[in-house]
Scaffold this active site. Structure first.
Site, short mmCIF file in Angstrom:
data_model
loop_
_atom_site.label_atom_id
_atom_site.label_comp_id
_atom_site.label_asym_id
_atom_site.label_seq_id
_atom_site.Cartn_x
_atom_site.Cartn_y
_atom_site.Cartn_z
N ARG B 55 -3.63 -5.36 2.03
CA ARG B 55 -2.36 -5.47 1.29
C ARG B 55 -1.56 -4.19 1.31
O ARG B 55 -0.34 -4.24 1.39
CB ARG B 55 -2.61 -5.99 -0.12
CG ARG B 55 -3.28 -5.07 -1.05
CD ARG B 55 -4.00 -5.83 -2.11
NE ARG B 55 -5.27 -6.33 -1.61
CZ ARG B 55 -5.71 -7.56 -1.80
NH1 ARG B 55 -5.02 -8.42 -2.48
NH2 ARG B 55 -6.86 -7.92 -1.31
N THR B 56 -2.21 -3.05 1.27
CA THR B 56 -1.43 -1.81 1.22
C THR B 56 -0.64 -1.61 2.52
O THR B 56 0.54 -1.29 2.49
CB THR B 56 -2.33 -0.60 0.95
OG1 THR B 56 -3.09 -0.85 -0.23
CG2 THR B 56 -1.51 0.65 0.75
N LYS B 83 -12.08 8.17 19.89
CA LYS B 83 -12.58 9.09 20.92
C LYS B 83 -12.82 10.48 20.35
O LYS B 83 -13.12 11.41 21.08
CB LYS B 83 -11.56 9.20 22.06
CG LYS B 83 -11.25 7.89 22.75
CD LYS B 83 -10.16 8.10 23.80
CE LYS B 83 -9.66 6.78 24.34
NZ LYS B 83 -8.41 6.96 25.08
N ARG B 105 -3.65 6.55 4.89
CA ARG B 105 -4.87 6.22 4.15
C ARG B 105 -6.04 6.83 4.91
O ARG B 105 -6.14 6.68 6.13
CB ARG B 105 -5.06 4.71 4.05
CG ARG B 105 -6.48 4.38 3.61
CD ARG B 105 -6.65 3.01 3.12
NE ARG B 105 -5.93 2.79 1.88
CZ ARG B 105 -6.06 1.67 1.17
NH1 ARG B 105 -6.85 0.71 1.59
NH2 ARG B 105 -5.37 1.52 0.07
N HIS B 133 -4.30 7.09 -5.38
CA HIS B 133 -3.60 6.02 -4.69
C HIS B 133 -2.32 5.81 -5.51
O HIS B 133 -2.20 4.84 -6.26
CB HIS B 133 -4.48 4.76 -4.67
CG HIS B 133 -3.96 3.66 -3.79
ND1 HIS B 133 -2.72 3.71 -3.19
CD2 HIS B 133 -4.51 2.48 -3.41
CE1 HIS B 133 -2.55 2.60 -2.49
NE2 HIS B 133 -3.61 1.84 -2.61
#
Lengths: 233, 314
Positions: B55-56, B83, B105, B133
């Site tokens: 959702r974010t 990588k 995030r 957050h």
């Protein structure tokens, strides 16, 4: 071209200030920051002249829109909103049926957003019947560069498709930068770009007045919108 | 507040209210025939997600698109991070692409703060480890204000895995800033060591608090971050700290139940509670778009002088 204070052709139609018009719209004035009258400013319109100009505009609207049947008066925040409410009160008084009003915030559509820090948004509200097929009359206090009105036309396009869009302003101070004109003008006020027009309205500022000052700072940015924006912050 | 949004601690009360008020105006856009504003035309927003999110990420993407920004989505899976590319090198790549804002995030607390030192654009923290957050807290506050009309003076109870929750920390800071009285309820093992320094009360008894709560916010049990036994069994946790229909009955008439999602139905919240009329869980998602539009507008909508945008908007 200089108008004397009382010579702008007001028909001076009878009927006092409609009851309730003084407070209508005060709650929807959005991010209204009350202005104090500028020191040393020249008074251009007093409360009586403003009242008469609005009454005349209301009658012009009735004439040109066949009794204002499909009219929606959309005020542009901050001070266009109480002006739209006052005009609506007059239309209601004369025609006997309520006139629709709303407010249209144009901040997100301005072309000068990147020239200054992010602005506080005003409130947008449209009558539930929508704008499609209606006669929308935009209402603002000062018409200057025309950029606010251009932004308003863009904003309208995202809200619906009116049959006609017209423009009513309390003061037209000239210096247009876009091909835009007003359909209803309270007062044509020839100004120099150095000057600043201050519109004070009872609902927002506690008194009715249009004043003119010579703003030296503001002269540097004539295209940054109308004088209201210049002096609001 | 500076040109980034990294922590609620960087905001003052006026900043927070400006974001909520702006979100209130922008929420109308969702009801219009054309759900788009031209404001951020030509600006680029990069969604940089090193951790899974539904959702974010979608919410930020929708918010940026409604403001006409170009959106580039980046997720660690399938990128050069797999990588072994470092955060800094990734940041410099984004910088070279001309990102005006980076929404990040990351599993490491402080990643957003670090990134802000490397890029010229604005950085928006979409969750960094167990730290903060901020947009989730803002959308929670927005939801509370819309449902209950105010935040000042409300009793808010936040229940569950506070230790691993960045949502809890941001919410405690923001709701306190806006005048609410916050109480955390959790098993002692799921409270951070420094919780005594947070501006909130702590309790271990959910049942005694519910009748006095205006808002109950259930936190997800973050099993993926639990590398030790924090409670004996899921069933025992659920019995002591989960919100079921019987517990919900003890709430005041007007009280609302919130959850930041994703839910573990049957663990911290029972399915019939999550789907009840008191639950704001779906509204929270819708409100998230409005709040994130407000944040992006306030950070990117004006001059990019690098100065204090929110400061000047007042």
């Amino acid at each position: 071209m200089t108008h004397a204070l009382h010579s702008s052709g007001d028909p001076a139609v009878g009927g006092g200030e409609p009851a309730g018009a003084g407070t209508a719209g005060a709650g929807t004035a959005g991010a209204g920051t009350a202005k104090v009258p500028p020191a040393g400013g020249k008074l251009v319109l007093g409360p009586e002249e403003i009242r008469r100009a609005l009454t005349r505009i209301a009658h012009e609207i009735l004439e040109r829109t066949d009794g204002a049947a499909d009219v929606i008066l959309l005020g542009i925040p901050t001070r266009g909103v109480p002006l739209a409410c006052r005009l609506a009160a007059r239309l209601t008084q004369v025609e006997g049926r309520p006139a629709a009003t709303g407010s249209l915030d144009v901040t997100m559509y301005r072309d000068d957003l990147r020239l200054r820090p992010a602005r506080t948004l005003g409130h947008t509200s449209v009558p539930p019947s929508g704008l499609d097929g209606k006669v929308v009359i935009l209402v603002d206090d000062v018409l200057y560069s025309g950029r606010t009105v251009r932004a308003a036309l863009d904003a309208l396009g995202d809200l619906g498709r009116p049959r006609t869009v017209q423009l009513a302003v309390l003061v037209d101070r000239g210096h247009r930068e876009l091909p835009i004109r007003a359909d209803y003008v309270g007062k044509n006020l020839p100004t120099s770009q150095r000057e600043v027009v201050h519109v004070l309205l009872n609902e927002v500022d506690g008194q009715d007045a249009v004043m003119l000052t010579t703003g030296l700072d503001q002269a540097a940015q004539p295209s940054a919108g109308d004088a209201r924006i210049e002096t609001d912050r | 507040m500076n040109r980034h949004l990294i922590s609620i601690a960087d905001l003052n009360r006026d900043d927070a209210l400006l974001i909520l008020d702006t979100a209130e105006e922008l929420a109308q856009v969702a009801d219009r025939p054309i759900r788009k504003l031209p404001t951020l035309r030509g600006r680029t927003v990069v969604n940089l997600f090193f951790e899974d999110s539904t959702r974010t990420r979608i919410s930020f993407e929708a918010a940026a698109k409604r403001l006409s920004a170009d959106v580039i989505n980046f997720s660690a899976k399938g990128s050069s991070v797999a990588k072994g590319e470092s955060l800094k090198d990734t940041a410099l790549t984004l910088e070279a692409m001309g990102a005006d804002a980076v929404v990040i995030r990351h599993a490491a607390s402080g990643a957003a703060h670090r990134l802000a030192g490397w890029v010229r654009g604005s950085v928006v923290n979409a969750g960094d480890g167990m730290h903060e957050h901020p947009t989730q807290a803002l959308l929670d506050a927005f939801t509370i204000r819309r449902r209950l009309g105010r935040i000042d003076g409300l009793a808010v109870t936040i229940v569950g895995d506070v230790l691993h929750s960045r949502v809890a920390r941001s919410n405690v800071l923001l709701l306190r800033l806006l005048g609410a009285d916050v109480t955390l309820v959790a098993p002692p093992t799921l409270l951070p060591v420094a919780v005594s320094s947070w501006p909130c009360e702590v309790s271990y008894d959910l049942d005694s608090l519910l009748p006095k709560s205006d808002v109950v916010m259930m936190l997800r049990v973050q099993a993926e971050r639990m590398n030790a036994a924090y409670f004996p069994t899921v069933r025992e946790y659920s019995r002591r700290y989960g919100l079921d229909a019987d517990r919900m009955q003890t709430l005041p008439e007007h009280a609302i139940v919130m959850h930041p999602g994703p839910m573990n139905r049957g663990v911290e919240i029972a399915a019939d509670v999550a789907d009840s009329a008191r639950s704001t869980i779906v509204e929270q998602v819708a409100n998230g778009v409005s709040v994130r539009m407000a944040v992006l507008y306030l950070l990117l909508g004006g001059a990019q002088a690098g100065g204090s945008q929110l400061e000047a908007a007042r």
